[in-house]
Structures are given as structure tokens and as C-alpha cells.
Design a protein around this motif. Structure first.
Motif, PDB file in Angstrom:
ATOM      1  N   ARG A 205      38.163  47.833  38.794  1.00  0.00           N
ATOM      2  CA  ARG A 205      38.059  48.561  40.054  1.00  0.00           C
ATOM      3  C   ARG A 205      37.509  49.975  39.821  1.00  0.00           C
ATOM      4  O   ARG A 205      36.678  50.468  40.573  1.00  0.00           O
ATOM      5  CB  ARG A 205      39.447  48.628  40.694  1.00  0.00           C
ATOM      6  CG  ARG A 205      39.476  48.943  42.153  1.00  0.00           C
ATOM      7  CD  ARG A 205      40.890  48.773  42.667  1.00  0.00           C
ATOM      8  NE  ARG A 205      41.841  49.564  41.897  1.00  0.00           N
ATOM      9  CZ  ARG A 205      42.071  50.856  42.112  1.00  0.00           C
ATOM     10  NH1 ARG A 205      41.432  51.471  43.065  1.00  0.00           N
ATOM     11  NH2 ARG A 205      42.939  51.508  41.374  1.00  0.00           N
ATOM     12  N   LEU A 271      29.868  44.210  47.220  1.00  0.00           N
ATOM     13  CA  LEU A 271      30.573  42.923  47.274  1.00  0.00           C
ATOM     14  C   LEU A 271      31.537  42.795  46.098  1.00  0.00           C
ATOM     15  O   LEU A 271      32.688  42.392  46.248  1.00  0.00           O
ATOM     16  CB  LEU A 271      29.571  41.768  47.240  1.00  0.00           C
ATOM     17  CG  LEU A 271      28.862  41.457  48.554  1.00  0.00           C
ATOM     18  CD1 LEU A 271      27.858  40.329  48.357  1.00  0.00           C
ATOM     19  CD2 LEU A 271      29.880  41.070  49.616  1.00  0.00           C
ATOM     20  N   LEU A 272      31.037  43.132  44.900  1.00  0.00           N
ATOM     21  CA  LEU A 272      31.867  43.056  43.697  1.00  0.00           C
ATOM     22  C   LEU A 272      33.069  43.987  43.801  1.00  0.00           C
ATOM     23  O   LEU A 272      34.187  43.630  43.441  1.00  0.00           O
ATOM     24  CB  LEU A 272      31.038  43.457  42.480  1.00  0.00           C
ATOM     25  CG  LEU A 272      30.398  42.354  41.667  1.00  0.00           C
ATOM     26  CD1 LEU A 272      29.633  42.949  40.505  1.00  0.00           C
ATOM     27  CD2 LEU A 272      31.453  41.386  41.158  1.00  0.00           C
ATOM     28  N   ARG A 274      34.594  44.962  46.402  1.00  0.00           N
ATOM     29  CA  ARG A 274      35.597  44.435  47.319  1.00  0.00           C
ATOM     30  C   ARG A 274      36.437  43.359  46.613  1.00  0.00           C
ATOM     31  O   ARG A 274      37.635  43.284  46.781  1.00  0.00           O
ATOM     32  CB  ARG A 274      34.900  43.849  48.552  1.00  0.00           C
ATOM     33  CG  ARG A 274      35.762  43.909  49.774  1.00  0.00           C
ATOM     34  CD  ARG A 274      34.966  43.598  51.024  1.00  0.00           C
ATOM     35  NE  ARG A 274      33.854  44.527  51.239  1.00  0.00           N
ATOM     36  CZ  ARG A 274      32.855  44.280  52.088  1.00  0.00           C
ATOM     37  NH1 ARG A 274      32.821  43.137  52.751  1.00  0.00           N
ATOM     38  NH2 ARG A 274      31.899  45.152  52.261  1.00  0.00           N
ATOM     39  N   ARG A 275      35.760  42.545  45.794  1.00  0.00           N
ATOM     40  CA  ARG A 275      36.446  41.472  45.078  1.00  0.00           C
ATOM     41  C   ARG A 275      37.544  42.040  44.169  1.00  0.00           C
ATOM     42  O   ARG A 275      38.630  41.501  44.076  1.00  0.00           O
ATOM     43  CB  ARG A 275      35.406  40.711  44.255  1.00  0.00           C
ATOM     44  CG  ARG A 275      35.938  39.712  43.268  1.00  0.00           C
ATOM     45  CD  ARG A 275      36.247  38.389  43.942  1.00  0.00           C
ATOM     46  NE  ARG A 275      36.679  37.399  42.960  1.00  0.00           N
ATOM     47  CZ  ARG A 275      37.880  37.374  42.423  1.00  0.00           C
ATOM     48  NH1 ARG A 275      38.747  38.299  42.750  1.00  0.00           N
ATOM     49  NH2 ARG A 275      38.215  36.436  41.559  1.00  0.00           N
ATOM     50  N   PHE A 276      37.249  43.152  43.517  1.00  0.00           N
ATOM     51  CA  PHE A 276      38.202  43.684  42.540  1.00  0.00           C
ATOM     52  C   PHE A 276      39.173  44.683  43.150  1.00  0.00           C
ATOM     53  O   PHE A 276      39.993  45.260  42.462  1.00  0.00           O
ATOM     54  CB  PHE A 276      37.463  44.320  41.358  1.00  0.00           C
ATOM     55  CG  PHE A 276      36.981  43.298  40.372  1.00  0.00           C
ATOM     56  CD1 PHE A 276      37.870  42.716  39.489  1.00  0.00           C
ATOM     57  CD2 PHE A 276      35.668  42.888  40.365  1.00  0.00           C
ATOM     58  CE1 PHE A 276      37.444  41.752  38.600  1.00  0.00           C
ATOM     59  CE2 PHE A 276      35.231  41.919  39.475  1.00  0.00           C
ATOM     60  CZ  PHE A 276      36.126  41.351  38.594  1.00  0.00           C
ATOM     61  N   ARG A 278      41.416  43.810  45.161  1.00  0.00           N
ATOM     62  CA  ARG A 278      42.619  43.055  45.515  1.00  0.00           C
ATOM     63  C   ARG A 278      43.889  43.814  45.148  1.00  0.00           C
ATOM     64  O   ARG A 278      44.010  44.316  44.043  1.00  0.00           O
ATOM     65  CB  ARG A 278      42.655  41.728  44.748  1.00  0.00           C
ATOM     66  CG  ARG A 278      41.907  40.617  45.372  1.00  0.00           C
ATOM     67  CD  ARG A 278      41.928  39.447  44.408  1.00  0.00           C
ATOM     68  NE  ARG A 278      41.661  39.904  43.049  1.00  0.00           N
ATOM     69  CZ  ARG A 278      41.785  39.164  41.977  1.00  0.00           C
ATOM     70  NH1 ARG A 278      42.213  37.944  42.085  1.00  0.00           N
ATOM     71  NH2 ARG A 278      41.518  39.638  40.792  1.00  0.00           N
TER      72      ARG A 278
ATOM     73  N   HIS B 104      47.356  43.780  40.627  1.00  0.00           N
ATOM     74  CA  HIS B 104      46.257  42.941  41.105  1.00  0.00           C
ATOM     75  C   HIS B 104      46.700  41.504  41.349  1.00  0.00           C
ATOM     76  O   HIS B 104      45.870  40.627  41.554  1.00  0.00           O
ATOM     77  CB  HIS B 104      45.104  42.970  40.106  1.00  0.00           C
ATOM     78  CG  HIS B 104      45.487  42.450  38.743  1.00  0.00           C
ATOM     79  ND1 HIS B 104      46.585  42.919  38.047  1.00  0.00           N
ATOM     80  CD2 HIS B 104      44.934  41.510  37.958  1.00  0.00           C
ATOM     81  CE1 HIS B 104      46.657  42.281  36.898  1.00  0.00           C
ATOM     82  NE2 HIS B 104      45.676  41.426  36.823  1.00  0.00           N
TER      83      HIS B 104
END
Lengths: 285, 255
Positions: A205, A271-272, A274-276, A278, B104
Motif C-alpha cells: 500500500r 486500480l492496483l 485500490r486492490r491493496f 483492503r 489486511h
């Protein structure tokens, strides 16, 4: 009965006053100045010695398209090599083993401390030092055949990138709270498993924005490989203008392609990211 | 009966600061032991030594009959490898003051991570057991929530479930309620009380004297890196013999 205290005499009742529109004079002034400057610049280029039809014509010729394909292939492969090396070097740098630690520090020192173009030239001219390359007893070949422009560029760019990426990765790993590592230890994880499952996913992140930066840098750094004959887009553009002398037009063609590639990368990075993201708090979304 | 945990003359220093000055302590299986004392008294360090998050300088700690972190061989002491230490850690579960849930991962993933990745147990079976644990700590509906979406009390209950999922023989609690808002302390203590009633061996560093009085089999008061007084909750908390214990208790109660 109203719960509001009555206004003291002399204080206007603000609730009944309409809101006045604020005039942003500074913004209007700045915008006008910039529009004027752009108009002058546009006029200068239109009147300058640039044959725009040439730009349009050469934008999509096969040699240029080949070039931009080679540029993208090299950027992706060299960045992949850079990330693999970068993670490995960062992990070595943070290891308790003093040998691994100094090897990692030496790597970063060496490849960050010399110019990239010099490293590319060294890889390309490796045959001058070692005419024969190979693993003793297993396999060998002539260095001139092995160190093609492609392999020289890949090694030069990738290994150099590894030195920079390792520092980005190290910053990311250090940004993860030590409590996360301790918690991983208490459920029986070793150092490497904890890194892979707990630390690196959270470091991603932090690491992605600077890594996106590095990748954009890499797309442009591939142009340096033109000096070792790797047929990327700048090299091919140069070859064309050596023949037809349309120097500026072809440089603009190459420039437009770089801009296009970089413009596509930016939303991909988002996009990436946003994925990380979490599990992080939703503040700022 | 041999104790589950045997701590013998353990010393530990951080630079010039002596955190543990020769501590010896036994914990028998099924016992709930509460460690109390001012901050800096060494109780957290002692807990971290039992879990090998801190390395002892001298002395020895035996867990379940096994010497921790060291191996005597040919009349010499050898330090265990990282992998061997990791294996020894599987016998203990740890609950931290700051929860330290994996940020996470969802609550459920936090609990299944160790059993699946470290113990290599079947994911389906582990997930089922993790859901049982979540139910046990009253958070079955939060399985898919990330730690950032949970309150401190909920996070700590997930952390307890995560530790229990490894099927430890000994549970260590490092001030599990100190970082919680006052109204959330009760829910975590309730889970710990339930755990104690099942016969789990527990070492609890705490400032919750009420919990210690009610749940502990044994209370240990530490000061300046040494055990000052140890005994039943009544002995230590109601009728302390040592002046230092008396001073500490009256300061805590007057607060």
C-alpha cells in the motif's frame, strides 16, 4: 417555545441574509494570463519550422510501432527484474545476517552510484572483458553473441532499477508496525513466511505510489538503450530522421508515444492501489 | 506434578537497564496467574521472554518440560535456530495490548492464517473451527469485517480467537484491556473469564485487580524486575505482607 436565545439588539439575524457569491479575481487573472501564454506558444509552433503533416504520417509507421512495442516490452521486463531484485535486496538488507546485509548495501551503492548509461555501455561491451561467457564445464558461448542489445538493456536497466526499488521496498517494509511482525511470530511464522504473508502485502500500500513513479521513470529510461542499438522507439525515430532529416517531427512522434504510454499507466496504478487498500480505514475515500 | 511453565533465575537487560533481576516462577497446568505491578516492573518483559519475543540473558525457562530457546549438548549451550524457536512458540498463544490483528485480513482470515499457513491444516476444517471460535467470543457476524471496522473490544476478542486457533497449551495476555475504552473492558474480560473456566493455563499481565481477585488462582506482584510477593488473590490483594505491595495497592485503589 423557541430554544434559541433571542438576539441582543445590534446583532443582525444572520439566518435571513442571502449568501453573496465570492468573486475569485486572482483565479480569473491567472487563467487569462495562462490562456494568453498558451496562445502565443501555439502560434509560435504553428509558424515555426515544423511540418505537422510529417508528425501525423510518421506517428503510425511500422518502424515506430515496432519501436514503441519494444519500449513497452523492455520497460515491463526490466521493471519486473527490478522488482524481484529490489524485494530480494531489501529483505537481505533487513536480515540479521551481516554477510547478506553488506552484500545488499554494496549492491545499492554500486548500481545507484554510477550513471545508468555507463552501466548499459558496460553490459553491451562485456565481450571486451570476457570474450567467452559460460558456466565452467557446462556451457559457454561467445560474449558478442550473448550480450545482444536486448539482453544488455534488460540487465542494465533491471539491475539498476533493483537498486532503487530495494530502497522503496525497504521503506515499505519499515512502514509496517512492528506489532504485525510480532503477531506473526506468535502464531509460529518464521521470518520469510511473515514477510510474504503479513508484512509485504501491507507494505504494498505504501510502496505502490513510489513504484508507479519508478515505472514511469523506467518507460522513459528505456530510451537510453538507444545508445546500445536496442530498437526502442527513440532509436527507431532517430534512424528515420538520419534518412529524411525530419529531426523535430520524429522527436515529437516519439514524445507523443511516451506520453500515451505513461497516460495509460496512471489509471492502472490507481486500480492496483485500490486492490491493496483492503482493510484500511475508509477515511479520504 | 511438574509445572507447565518453570522459570528459573531469569535475567534480562536492555542496555544498562536491568529489566529482570533473577526471576523464578512456576505455573501449573490449568492455573490462571495474574502478574501485577507498576509499568517498568518487568512483568511484560517476563511474558515476552516466555514467548521468546525477548531473549533472556541468563537463567532458563521450561515449557511443557522443554527448555526454551536453548539446547544443552556436549556440556555446552546452543541457541536454537529460528525454525526451532518458531516451533516452540506454537505451544503458546499471545494476546497483545495493541491487538496487532493483521490489518489486511478479515477477522476470519486473521484466525485461519496460522493454522493453514503454519500448521498446514486443511482450510475447510480450520474455517469451521474459526467460525466456532468467533461464535465463542460473540463475533460470528463479524467474520468478514476488517480490523479497522471493529471496535477495540471486538478486535481484542478476535485476537484471542486467533491465538486459540493454534490450540496452545498456554495463553499469554499482555495488558489485554489497557488500550480499551472503559466501556469495552468488560466484554474482553468476560471472554477471558470463560476461557479460564475451561481450564486453560493463563499468564495475564493486568491492571484489572477486580479480574485478578475473581479469576486468578495466583497473583504475583513485581517491582523493579523482581517478584516481591506471590500467593492467592486473597493473600496478595487483601492481606499483603510486603510494604511495597501495600503501597502499590493503596496507590491503585485510591486512584
Amino acid at each position: 417555545m423557541s430554544t434559541h436565545p433571542t438576539l441582543a439588539p445590534g446583532f443582525p439575524d444572520l439566518a435571513n441574509l442571502p449568501a453573496a457569491r465570492r468573486m475569485h479575481w486572482g483565479r480569473w487573472l491567472a487563467a487569462a494570463a495562462i490562456v494568453a501564454a498558451l496562445a502565443l506558444l501555439g502560434r509560435a509552433f504553428a509558424a515555426g519550422q515544423i511540418e505537422w503533416p510529417y508528425v501525423a504520417r510518421f506517428l503510425t509507421v511500422p518502424v515506430i510501432l515496432d519501436g514503441i512495442r519494444n519500449t513497452v516490452i523492455m520497460a515491463v521486463l526490466a521493471m519486473a527484474l527490478g522488482i524481484v531484485l529490489g524485494v530480494a535486496i531489501a529483505v537481505m538488507r533487513l536480515s540479521p545476517n551481516p554477510v547478506l546485509k553488506s552484500v545488499a548495501a554494496g549492491y545499492t551503492w554500486l548500481f545507484r552510484g554510477t550513471p545508468l548509461i555507463l552501466q548499459l555501455l558496460l553490459w553491451f561491451n562485456l565481450a571486451l572483458v570476457f570474450p567467452i561467457l559460460g558456466i565452467p564445464g557446462l556451457w559457454s558461448g561467445r560474449a558478442v553473441d550473448i550480450m545482444t542489445p536486448f539482453l544488455s538493456a534488460l540487465l542494465g536497466l533491471g539491475i539498476n532499477q533493483g537498486a532503487y526499488t530495494s530502497e522503496v521496498m525497504r521503506a515499505g517494509i519499515l512502514s509496517v508496525d512492528t506489532g504485525q511482525y510480532e503477531a506473526a511470530q506468535t502464531i509460529g511464522m518464521g521470518r520469510l513466511l511473515a514477510l510474504r504473508r503479513i508484512i509485504l502485502p501491507q507494505a504494498m500500500r505504501v510502496v505502490l505510489p513510489p513504484l508507479g513513479n519508478e515505472f514511469i521513470g523506467m518507460v522513459k529510461a528505456t530510451s537510453l538503450a538507444s545508445v546500445i542499438q536496442y530498437p526502442e522507439v527513440l532509436h527507431n525515430a532517430e534512424n528515420i530522421y538520419y534518412a529524411n532529416s525530419r529531426v523535430i517531427e520524429l522527436l515529437i512522434v516519439a514524445g507523443l508515444w511516451y506520453l500515451l504510454v505513461v497516460s495509460i499507466l496512471t489509471p492502472l496504478q490507481m486500480l492496483l492501489e485500490r486492490r491493496f487498500a483492503r482493510g484500511t480505514t475508509r477515511i479520504g475515500k | 506434578m511438574t509445572p507447565l511453565v518453570a522459570i528459573r533465575d531469569v535475567r534480562k537487560r536492555f542496555g544498562s537497564f536491568e529489566a529482570l533481576k533473577g526471576v523464578s516462577l512456576d505455573v501449573t497446568a490449568g492455573q490462571v496467574l495474574c502478574l501485577i505491578g507498576a509499568s517498568g516492573s518487568g512483568k511484560t518483559t517476563l511474558l515476552r521472554c516466555v514467548n521468546q519475543l525477548a531473549e533472556i540473558d541468563s537463567g532458563g525457562i521450561w515449557l511443557d518440560g522443554e527448555l526454551l530457546g536453548l539446547r544443552a549438548d556436549n556440556g555446552r549451550l546452543h541457541r536454537l535456530s529460528e525454525a526451532q524457536i518458531a516451533k516452540q512458540r506454537l505451544k503458546t498463544g499471545m494476546v497483545f495490548q495493541r491487538f496487532n490483528l493483521f490489518a489486511h485480513m478479515t477477522a476470519l482470515q486473521n484466525i485461519t492464517e496460522g493454522p493453514v499457513q503454519v500448521q498446514r491444516r486443511r482450510p475447510a476444517e480450520v474455517t469451521e473451527e474459526a467460525m466456532d471460535l468467533l461464535r465463542r467470543v460473540g463475533l460470528a457476524d463479524k467474520a468478514a469485517s476488517y480490523p479497522s471496522e471493529l471496535s477495540g473490544g471486538q478486535q481484542q476478542r478476535v485476537a484471542i480467537a486467533r491465538a486459540l486457533a493454534m490450540r496452545p497449551k498456554l495463553m499469554l495476555f499482555d495488558e489485554p484491556t489497557s488500550a480499551l475504552d472503559p466501556e469495552l473492558v468488560g466484554e474482553v474480560l468476560a471472554v477471558m473469564r470463560e476461557l479460564a473456566s475451561t481450564g486453560m493455563t493463563m499468564m495475564v499481565v493486568t491492571h484489572e485487580l477486580g479480574f485478578a481477585r475473581e479469576v486468578a488462582d495466583r497473583v504475583v506482584y513485581m517491582d523493579a524486575g523482581a517478584i516481591v510477593e506471590a500467593g492467592t488473590p486473597t493473600e496478595v490483594l487483601e492481606t499483603p505482607r510486603e510494604p511495597r505491595t501495600q503501597a502499590f495497592l493503596s496507590a491503585v485503589i485510591r486512584r
